[in-house]
Design a protein around this motif. Structure first.
Motif, PDB file in Angstrom:
ATOM      1  N   TRP A 260      36.282  48.613  47.787  1.00  0.00           N
ATOM      2  CA  TRP A 260      36.880  48.424  46.173  1.00  0.00           C
ATOM      3  C   TRP A 260      38.077  48.260  46.732  1.00  0.00           C
ATOM      4  O   TRP A 260      38.817  48.260  45.311  1.00  0.00           O
ATOM      5  CB  TRP A 260      36.125  50.221  46.217  1.00  0.00           C
ATOM      6  CG  TRP A 260      34.892  50.392  45.590  1.00  0.00           C
ATOM      7  CD1 TRP A 260      34.323  50.441  46.300  1.00  0.00           C
ATOM      8  CD2 TRP A 260      34.729  50.018  44.574  1.00  0.00           C
ATOM      9  NE1 TRP A 260      32.925  50.876  46.095  1.00  0.00           N
ATOM     10  CE2 TRP A 260      33.377  50.417  43.775  1.00  0.00           C
ATOM     11  CE3 TRP A 260      35.457  49.906  42.971  1.00  0.00           C
ATOM     12  CZ2 TRP A 260      32.955  50.455  43.089  1.00  0.00           C
ATOM     13  CZ3 TRP A 260      34.660  49.954  42.052  1.00  0.00           C
ATOM     14  CH2 TRP A 260      33.180  50.566  41.729  1.00  0.00           C
ATOM     15  N   SER A 261      38.792  48.303  48.026  1.00  0.00           N
ATOM     16  CA  SER A 261      40.056  48.611  48.524  1.00  0.00           C
ATOM     17  C   SER A 261      40.777  46.308  47.139  1.00  0.00           C
ATOM     18  O   SER A 261      41.451  46.280  46.536  1.00  0.00           O
ATOM     19  CB  SER A 261      40.367  48.750  49.219  1.00  0.00           C
ATOM     20  OG  SER A 261      40.419  50.182  49.558  1.00  0.00           O
ATOM     21  N   ASN A 264      39.892  46.080  44.119  1.00  0.00           N
ATOM     22  CA  ASN A 264      40.974  46.206  43.294  1.00  0.00           C
ATOM     23  C   ASN A 264      41.960  45.714  43.148  1.00  0.00           C
ATOM     24  O   ASN A 264      42.910  45.688  42.327  1.00  0.00           O
ATOM     25  CB  ASN A 264      41.620  48.266  44.021  1.00  0.00           C
ATOM     26  CG  ASN A 264      42.366  48.146  42.914  1.00  0.00           C
ATOM     27  OD1 ASN A 264      42.657  48.499  41.657  1.00  0.00           O
ATOM     28  ND2 ASN A 264      42.580  49.282  43.091  1.00  0.00           N
ATOM     29  N   GLN A 268      43.867  43.189  40.138  1.00  0.00           N
ATOM     30  CA  GLN A 268      45.351  43.145  39.417  1.00  0.00           C
ATOM     31  C   GLN A 268      46.785  42.588  39.903  1.00  0.00           C
ATOM     32  O   GLN A 268      47.527  42.833  39.968  1.00  0.00           O
ATOM     33  CB  GLN A 268      45.854  45.275  39.629  1.00  0.00           C
ATOM     34  CG  GLN A 268      45.216  46.365  38.904  1.00  0.00           C
ATOM     35  CD  GLN A 268      45.256  47.615  39.563  1.00  0.00           C
ATOM     36  OE1 GLN A 268      46.111  48.095  39.097  1.00  0.00           O
ATOM     37  NE2 GLN A 268      44.557  48.296  40.529  1.00  0.00           N
ATOM     38  N   TRP A 276      40.162  41.296  34.466  1.00  0.00           N
ATOM     39  CA  TRP A 276      41.195  42.704  33.819  1.00  0.00           C
ATOM     40  C   TRP A 276      41.307  43.281  32.891  1.00  0.00           C
ATOM     41  O   TRP A 276      40.509  44.041  32.394  1.00  0.00           O
ATOM     42  CB  TRP A 276      42.807  42.637  34.557  1.00  0.00           C
ATOM     43  CG  TRP A 276      42.983  44.367  34.921  1.00  0.00           C
ATOM     44  CD1 TRP A 276      43.745  44.055  33.742  1.00  0.00           C
ATOM     45  CD2 TRP A 276      43.180  45.434  35.636  1.00  0.00           C
ATOM     46  NE1 TRP A 276      44.456  45.701  33.749  1.00  0.00           N
ATOM     47  CE2 TRP A 276      43.856  46.385  34.772  1.00  0.00           C
ATOM     48  CE3 TRP A 276      42.456  45.758  36.613  1.00  0.00           C
ATOM     49  CZ2 TRP A 276      44.048  47.498  35.587  1.00  0.00           C
ATOM     50  CZ3 TRP A 276      42.404  47.012  36.928  1.00  0.00           C
ATOM     51  CH2 TRP A 276      43.170  47.955  35.987  1.00  0.00           C
ATOM     52  N   PHE A 287      40.655  52.320  37.935  1.00  0.00           N
ATOM     53  CA  PHE A 287      41.002  50.810  39.074  1.00  0.00           C
ATOM     54  C   PHE A 287      42.742  51.775  39.587  1.00  0.00           C
ATOM     55  O   PHE A 287      42.796  51.134  40.184  1.00  0.00           O
ATOM     56  CB  PHE A 287      40.587  50.006  38.870  1.00  0.00           C
ATOM     57  CG  PHE A 287      39.417  49.031  39.051  1.00  0.00           C
ATOM     58  CD1 PHE A 287      38.991  48.936  40.560  1.00  0.00           C
ATOM     59  CD2 PHE A 287      38.087  48.590  37.855  1.00  0.00           C
ATOM     60  CE1 PHE A 287      37.928  47.886  40.454  1.00  0.00           C
ATOM     61  CE2 PHE A 287      37.116  47.753  38.204  1.00  0.00           C
ATOM     62  CZ  PHE A 287      37.255  48.033  39.902  1.00  0.00           C
ATOM     63  N   LYS A 288      43.575  52.074  38.338  1.00  0.00           N
ATOM     64  CA  LYS A 288      44.557  52.585  38.669  1.00  0.00           C
ATOM     65  C   LYS A 288      45.110  53.379  39.452  1.00  0.00           C
ATOM     66  O   LYS A 288      45.770  53.666  40.482  1.00  0.00           O
ATOM     67  CB  LYS A 288      45.450  52.767  37.285  1.00  0.00           C
ATOM     68  CG  LYS A 288      45.763  51.433  36.510  1.00  0.00           C
ATOM     69  CD  LYS A 288      46.463  51.549  35.219  1.00  0.00           C
ATOM     70  CE  LYS A 288      46.702  50.189  34.519  1.00  0.00           C
ATOM     71  NZ  LYS A 288      47.486  50.154  32.991  1.00  0.00           N
ATOM     72  N   ILE A 290      42.487  54.162  41.465  1.00  0.00           N
ATOM     73  CA  ILE A 290      41.782  53.974  43.265  1.00  0.00           C
ATOM     74  C   ILE A 290      43.959  53.061  44.529  1.00  0.00           C
ATOM     75  O   ILE A 290      43.667  53.524  45.282  1.00  0.00           O
ATOM     76  CB  ILE A 290      41.090  52.909  42.998  1.00  0.00           C
ATOM     77  CG1 ILE A 290      40.174  53.552  42.923  1.00  0.00           C
ATOM     78  CG2 ILE A 290      41.046  52.274  44.790  1.00  0.00           C
ATOM     79  CD1 ILE A 290      38.549  52.083  42.618  1.00  0.00           C
ATOM     80  N   LYS A 291      43.964  52.826  43.249  1.00  0.00           N
ATOM     81  CA  LYS A 291      45.498  51.829  43.627  1.00  0.00           C
ATOM     82  C   LYS A 291      46.929  52.725  44.385  1.00  0.00           C
ATOM     83  O   LYS A 291      47.475  52.588  45.285  1.00  0.00           O
ATOM     84  CB  LYS A 291      46.685  51.300  43.061  1.00  0.00           C
ATOM     85  CG  LYS A 291      47.275  50.575  43.520  1.00  0.00           C
ATOM     86  CD  LYS A 291      47.412  49.426  42.384  1.00  0.00           C
ATOM     87  CE  LYS A 291      48.620  48.261  43.224  1.00  0.00           C
ATOM     88  NZ  LYS A 291      49.309  47.524  41.593  1.00  0.00           N
TER      89      LYS A 291
END
Length: 302
Positions: A260-261, A264, A268, A276, A287-288, A290-291
């Motif tokens: 996932w990282s 992500n 982006q 995206w 996703f934002k 996650i960041k």
């Protein structure tokens, strides 16, 4: 006793409010059809429950063919029997829905081209609820693998929709038994085209598919790949080419992601912008987040 001329007697028959059946015969095979209800019978077995009774005019019959006119619907109908196939032809200039088919109560099972093909016992409550709740209002061109269905009685009777567009199949329930009906819509887009159905009679659950293949062969629609490439030369380039199949309701699913990282960061970045932009707003917000709060476990969305 008054003796009526033949033509007058026939006219009285045609305009009578009582139901009557016309026998059609070809090569020793016999079917009965009621022009005012479209009920069809084979060896005393009702094959089509038909529709509400309507007025019939201009009835013309021969040994294997019957033609008539429905003035209320402004519709010309032809029924032609050849060997063990009955072809129905409907033509009108009036926009309307034609409710032409009703599943008879004597049917024990349906064979539907749903998925890889489905055998549906009529008295099975699980199938009944599934069809009513999940598969109702079937578009025969979009939702069925083949434009046909079959019904099991003493024989297997298959309905081939030669006009595959603008048809609906509807399921309902009555007295704990599955009900099925079919209709065709005549609208501004297809009024110049007739609605045609072929009733095929066989013994095997796959007879409907075999009959449909024979029909396609008869109109030269079964072609080899090389024959198709004659019309589409660039099709040769597909042989040996890589193919990617995508299915599902969304662009990506949680179970598809292993990192996932990493995904992500890619989405982006400038390289991932096209993907995206294809994501909906909720996915982008996820996703934002996650960041902002990196996942401790890169293999799971937590």
């Amino acid at each position: 006793m008054t003796k009526y001329p033949y033509n007058l007697a026939l006219a009285l028959l045609v305009f009578s409010s009582s139901t009557y059946a016309l026998p059609l015969q070809h090569n020793g095979f016999l079917l009965d059809i009621e022009p005012d209800t479209l009920k069809i019978t084979h060896k005393n077995a009702l094959i089509n429950g038909g529709m509400p009774q309507t007025t019939v005019e201009k009835l013309n019959t021969s040994t294997d063919t019957a033609q008539w006119y429905w003035p209320d619907k402004q519709m010309q109908v032809t029924a032609h029997l050849e060997n063990q196939q009955l072809r129905l032809h409907f033509q009108t200039s009036k926009q309307q829905k034609l409710d032409w088919y009703q599943l008879p109560k004597s049917v024990s099972a349906l064979y539907l081209p749903i998925g890889e093909g489905s055998h549906v016992p009529i008295n099975n409550p699980i199938w009944r609820q599934y069809l009513i709740n999940e598969q109702n209002e079937i578009d025969t061109n979009y939702d069925l693998k083949l434009p046909l269905w079959s019904q099991q009685q003493n024989h297997v009777y298959s309905w081939l929709l030669i006009t595959p567009f603008s048809n609906k199949i509807t399921f309902s329930e009555q007295a704990n038994q599955l009900q099925m009906s079919s209709s065709h819509l005549f609208d501004q887009f297809n009024l110049t085209q007739p609605f045609e159905v072929i009733l095929s009679i066989g013994e095997s659950p796959i007879d409907g598919a075999l009959a449909y293949r024979r029909y396609l062969e008869s109109i030269d629609e079964i072609k080899t790949l090389q024959q198709k490439f004659l019309n589409i030369p660039d099709g040769n380039k597909l042989i040996g080419a890589s193919h990617v199949y995508i299915w599902g309701k969304g662009l990506l699913d949680q179970q598809d992601i292993k990192n996932w990282s990493g995904l992500n960061e890619y989405l982006q970045s400038p390289k991932g912008k096209s993907i995206w932009d294809a994501l909906d707003k909720d996915a982008q917000r996820a996703f934002k987040k996650i960041k902002q709060s990196p996942l401790k476990n890169g293999n799971n969305l937590i």
